[in-house]
Structures are given as C-alpha cells and as structure tokens.
Design a protein around this motif. Structure first.
Motif, PDB file in Angstrom:
ATOM      1  N   GLU A 167       0.803  -1.231   0.000  1.00 16.37           N
ATOM      2  CA  GLU A 167       0.000   0.000   0.000  1.00 16.37           C
ATOM      3  C   GLU A 167       0.834   1.279   0.000  1.00 16.37           C
ATOM      4  OE1 GLU A 167       0.912  -1.066   4.242  1.00 16.37           O
ATOM      5  OE2 GLU A 167       0.253  -2.153   2.453  1.00 16.37           O
ATOM      6  N   HIS A 168       2.097   1.205   0.417  1.00 16.02           N
ATOM      7  CA  HIS A 168       2.914   2.420   0.540  1.00 16.02           C
ATOM      8  C   HIS A 168       3.519   2.780  -0.815  1.00 16.02           C
ATOM      9  CE1 HIS A 168       5.545   5.442   2.168  1.00 16.02           C
ATOM     10  NE2 HIS A 168       5.201   5.160   3.406  1.00 16.02           N
ATOM     11  N   ASP A 169       3.310   4.014  -1.263  1.00  9.91           N
ATOM     12  CA  ASP A 169       3.782   4.397  -2.596  1.00  9.91           C
ATOM     13  C   ASP A 169       5.299   4.359  -2.705  1.00  9.91           C
ATOM     14  OD1 ASP A 169       4.004   6.758  -0.969  1.00  9.91           O
ATOM     15  OD2 ASP A 169       4.101   7.978  -2.778  1.00  9.91           O
ATOM     16  N   LEU A 170       6.022   4.611  -1.603  1.00 16.97           N
ATOM     17  CA  LEU A 170       7.480   4.580  -1.669  1.00 16.97           C
ATOM     18  C   LEU A 170       8.006   3.153  -1.818  1.00 16.97           C
ATOM     19  CD1 LEU A 170       8.427   7.310   0.956  1.00 16.97           C
ATOM     20  CD2 LEU A 170       8.592   7.452  -1.535  1.00 16.97           C
ATOM     21  N   VAL A 171       7.268   2.195  -1.328  1.00 14.86           N
ATOM     22  CA  VAL A 171       7.627   0.789  -1.555  1.00 14.86           C
ATOM     23  C   VAL A 171       7.329   0.421  -3.008  1.00 14.86           C
ATOM     24  CG1 VAL A 171       7.191  -1.601  -0.881  1.00 14.86           C
ATOM     25  CG2 VAL A 171       7.276   0.190   0.866  1.00 14.86           C
ATOM     26  N   TYR A 175      10.258  -0.951  -5.771  1.00 16.94           N
ATOM     27  CA  TYR A 175      10.378  -2.153  -6.600  1.00 16.94           C
ATOM     28  C   TYR A 175      10.171  -1.832  -8.074  1.00 16.94           C
ATOM     29  CZ  TYR A 175       5.345  -3.535  -7.241  1.00 16.94           C
ATOM     30  OH  TYR A 175       4.020  -3.635  -7.604  1.00 16.94           O
ATOM     31  N   GLY A 176       9.444  -0.741  -8.363  1.00 22.53           N
ATOM     32  CA  GLY A 176       9.363  -0.290  -9.750  1.00 22.53           C
ATOM     33  C   GLY A 176      10.720   0.150 -10.272  1.00 22.53           C
ATOM     34  N   LEU A 194       5.806  -7.689 -16.891  1.00 20.62           N
ATOM     35  CA  LEU A 194       4.827  -6.603 -16.870  1.00 20.62           C
ATOM     36  C   LEU A 194       3.566  -6.985 -17.638  1.00 20.62           C
ATOM     37  CD1 LEU A 194       7.199  -3.537 -17.389  1.00 20.62           C
ATOM     38  CD2 LEU A 194       6.166  -4.318 -15.256  1.00 20.62           C
ATOM     39  N   THR A 195       3.741  -7.701 -18.723  1.00 25.45           N
ATOM     40  CA  THR A 195       2.580  -8.137 -19.505  1.00 25.45           C
ATOM     41  C   THR A 195       1.695  -9.071 -18.690  1.00 25.45           C
ATOM     42  OG1 THR A 195       3.845  -7.927 -21.567  1.00 25.45           O
ATOM     43  CG2 THR A 195       1.856  -9.297 -21.621  1.00 25.45           C
ATOM     44  N   VAL A 196       2.318  -9.997 -17.981  1.00 22.88           N
ATOM     45  CA  VAL A 196       1.581 -10.968 -17.174  1.00 22.88           C
ATOM     46  C   VAL A 196       0.912 -10.310 -15.971  1.00 22.88           C
ATOM     47  CG1 VAL A 196       1.839 -12.995 -15.670  1.00 22.88           C
ATOM     48  CG2 VAL A 196       2.970 -12.930 -17.910  1.00 22.88           C
ATOM     49  N   ASN A 197       1.590  -9.317 -15.382  1.00 29.09           N
ATOM     50  CA  ASN A 197       1.127  -8.751 -14.105  1.00 29.09           C
ATOM     51  C   ASN A 197       0.480  -7.377 -14.223  1.00 29.09           C
ATOM     52  OD1 ASN A 197       2.115 -10.702 -11.895  1.00 29.09           O
ATOM     53  ND2 ASN A 197       3.937 -10.446 -13.182  1.00 29.09           N
ATOM     54  N   HIS A 198       0.166  -6.940 -15.427  1.00 28.38           N
ATOM     55  CA  HIS A 198      -0.320  -5.566 -15.587  1.00 28.38           C
ATOM     56  C   HIS A 198      -1.630  -5.307 -14.851  1.00 28.38           C
ATOM     57  CE1 HIS A 198      -2.675  -7.464 -18.848  1.00 28.38           C
ATOM     58  NE2 HIS A 198      -3.538  -6.479 -18.670  1.00 28.38           N
ATOM     59  N   THR A 199      -2.442  -6.332 -14.639  1.00 32.85           N
ATOM     60  CA  THR A 199      -3.709  -6.107 -13.926  1.00 32.85           C
ATOM     61  C   THR A 199      -3.528  -6.091 -12.411  1.00 32.85           C
ATOM     62  OG1 THR A 199      -4.204  -8.494 -13.949  1.00 32.85           O
ATOM     63  CG2 THR A 199      -5.060  -7.165 -15.768  1.00 32.85           C
ATOM     64  N   MET A 201      -0.409  -5.094 -10.805  1.00 33.49           N
ATOM     65  CA  MET A 201       0.595  -4.140 -10.339  1.00 33.49           C
ATOM     66  C   MET A 201       0.012  -2.736 -10.201  1.00 33.49           C
ATOM     67  SD  MET A 201       4.389  -3.383 -11.968  1.00 33.49           S
ATOM     68  CE  MET A 201       4.759  -5.134 -11.998  1.00 33.49           C
ATOM     69  N   PRO A 202       0.269  -2.074  -9.073  1.00 37.17           N
ATOM     70  CA  PRO A 202      -0.175  -0.678  -8.939  1.00 37.17           C
ATOM     71  C   PRO A 202       0.422   0.189 -10.043  1.00 37.17           C
ATOM     72  CG  PRO A 202       0.583  -1.558  -6.833  1.00 37.17           C
ATOM     73  CD  PRO A 202       0.964  -2.563  -7.874  1.00 37.17           C
ATOM     74  N   ARG A 203      -0.329   1.174 -10.464  1.00 33.92           N
ATOM     75  CA  ARG A 203       0.109   2.027 -11.581  1.00 33.92           C
ATOM     76  C   ARG A 203       1.442   2.713 -11.280  1.00 33.92           C
ATOM     77  NH1 ARG A 203      -2.384   3.565 -16.116  1.00 33.92           N
ATOM     78  NH2 ARG A 203      -1.884   5.554 -17.106  1.00 33.92           N
TER      79      ARG A 203
END
Length: 225
Positions: A167-171, A175-176, A194-199, A201-203
């Motif tokens: 939930e933390h944007d800095l985390v 990892y991004g 990214l293709t597999v996990n696009h739904t 992964m947080p934007r």
C-alpha cells in the motif's frame, strides 16, 4: 568525540551556514567533504572505520549519515558475511526515510549483497518487515548487482512478487525502480513480467518499471494498464 567526527560536525555546520536560505546542503559537497575526511582516517581497518560510522550515525543528522554510509562503502574490500549484522542494525536503527535507504542500499549495503549473494535469503524476509523503508530496501538493495549484471542467485521477481500490492507508494516506487534497472539488463524478462502482471501491479510501480523501454514498447505496455 573522535576528532574526525568532530571535524565532520564542524564542517557540516559551515556548509549549512553557506547554503542559500531555505535550501539544503548540496549532496555533492557532502561527498567531497567525506572523501577529504576519509583521507585523514589514520587506521582504515574495517572495525575502526565502522566505529567512526557509528559515531557519525549517532548524531542523527542526514548529512553526517551520508558521510557514514560513504565511509562504510570505502572499506568494501574488507566486507565479510558478518558485515550484514552491522549493516542491518544500521538500517533498522538509523535509516528513517527513502533518501537514507536509497543511499545506503545502492552503495555500501548493495555492494555487500553483490559480494555475498547468499545473503539474498535474508533480504527476502525484509519484504515483511514492519518498517516501510526496510521493505523498500528489499528491492533497492538489488540494484547495484543488477546494474553490474552480477546477480546470479539473486531473484528480483521474487521481491517484486512479494511487494506487488504493497500500500505504501514509496515501496511501490522502490520495486518499480528495481524492475526499471532490470529492464536494462534483461529487457525481455521484464517485458514479459509486466505483460503478465499488468492487472495486479499498482500504476505507480508499473510506470516506474516502464521508464527505460523504447517508446514503442512503453506505449504498448501502457495501453495494457
């Protein structure tokens, strides 16, 4: 107080006085000061240097922390597996935000992991640590190994999987950023991930991971999210 630490405190105070009103000291100036101070350290044995680092960190000053982490990196040729215990304690006791985390983990601590890859098993556990900067560190610490293409035995996707919906944007940004670094050494693997996990992964993390792709690939992957 050790005379090197005392001089560091005094010189930082001078830099702070010279900084424009409302501005921080320039990090480059701190690093130049650190290099000059390290040359004055009479005994560069790792234990002696770490004692100086500890005293600098105990001042709870961002600028002195930069010097401490720089000193620790400068004795990288003396690292042992036991260095992990010192570094992890520093991460828990003295790091309090993303800036300190990134400085420490992309230099000294990241270099330790690159040298001693068996420590990755311990890094995996950081993804469940109660402190957000330790969870961010679990990804950021991989970046030096990734960028040097020296990460056999280190599994970046294991970390991103465990941090996926944090939930933390800095985390998420941490990892991004790690995936962005990996895209420069293993483009196809990151594109597939990214293709597999696009739904899932947080934007925020997704956009960070895309930054080093060519425009055509980036645009195509962005349309998936």
């Amino acid at each position: 107080m050790n005379h090197i630490v005392e001089e560091a405190v005094g010189r930082i105070e001078e830099l702070e006085k010279k900084a424009p009103e409302g501005k921080h000291i320039v990090t480059g100036d701190i690093r130049r000061l650190s290099a000059a101070l390290f040359r004055k350290v009479p005994d560069k044995d790792i234990e002696k240097v770490f004692a100086l680092c500890e005293e600098l960190l105990e001042q709870r000053s961002w600028a002195l922390g930069v010097i401490a982490f720089d000193f620790a990196y400068r004795v990288k040729n003396q690292y042992q597996e036991s260095t992990y215990d010192v570094f992890f304690r520093w991460l828990k006791d003295y790091v309090r935000g993303w800036g300190d985390c990134d400085d420490f983990c992309t230099h000294a601590f990241g270099e330790l992991l690159r040298q001693k890859k068996s420590l990755f098993a311990k890094v995996i556990t950081w993804t469940e640590d109660p402190d957000f900067w330790v969870r961010r560190a679990s990804a950021v610490i991989l970046i030096p190994s990734i960028m040097r293409e020296d990460y056999d035995g280190i599994e970046p996707f294991v970390i991103s999987d465990r941090l996926m919906n944090h939930e933390h944007d800095l985390v998420q940004k941490g990892y991004g950023w790690m995936l962005k670094a990996l895209s420069q050494t293993d483009r196809c693997a990151v594109e597939e991930y990214l293709t597999v996990n696009h739904t899932r992964m947080p934007r925020t993390a997704y956009r960070y991971a895309l930054e080093k792709f060519d425009r055509e690939t980036r645009d195509r992957l962005m349309k998936l999210s």
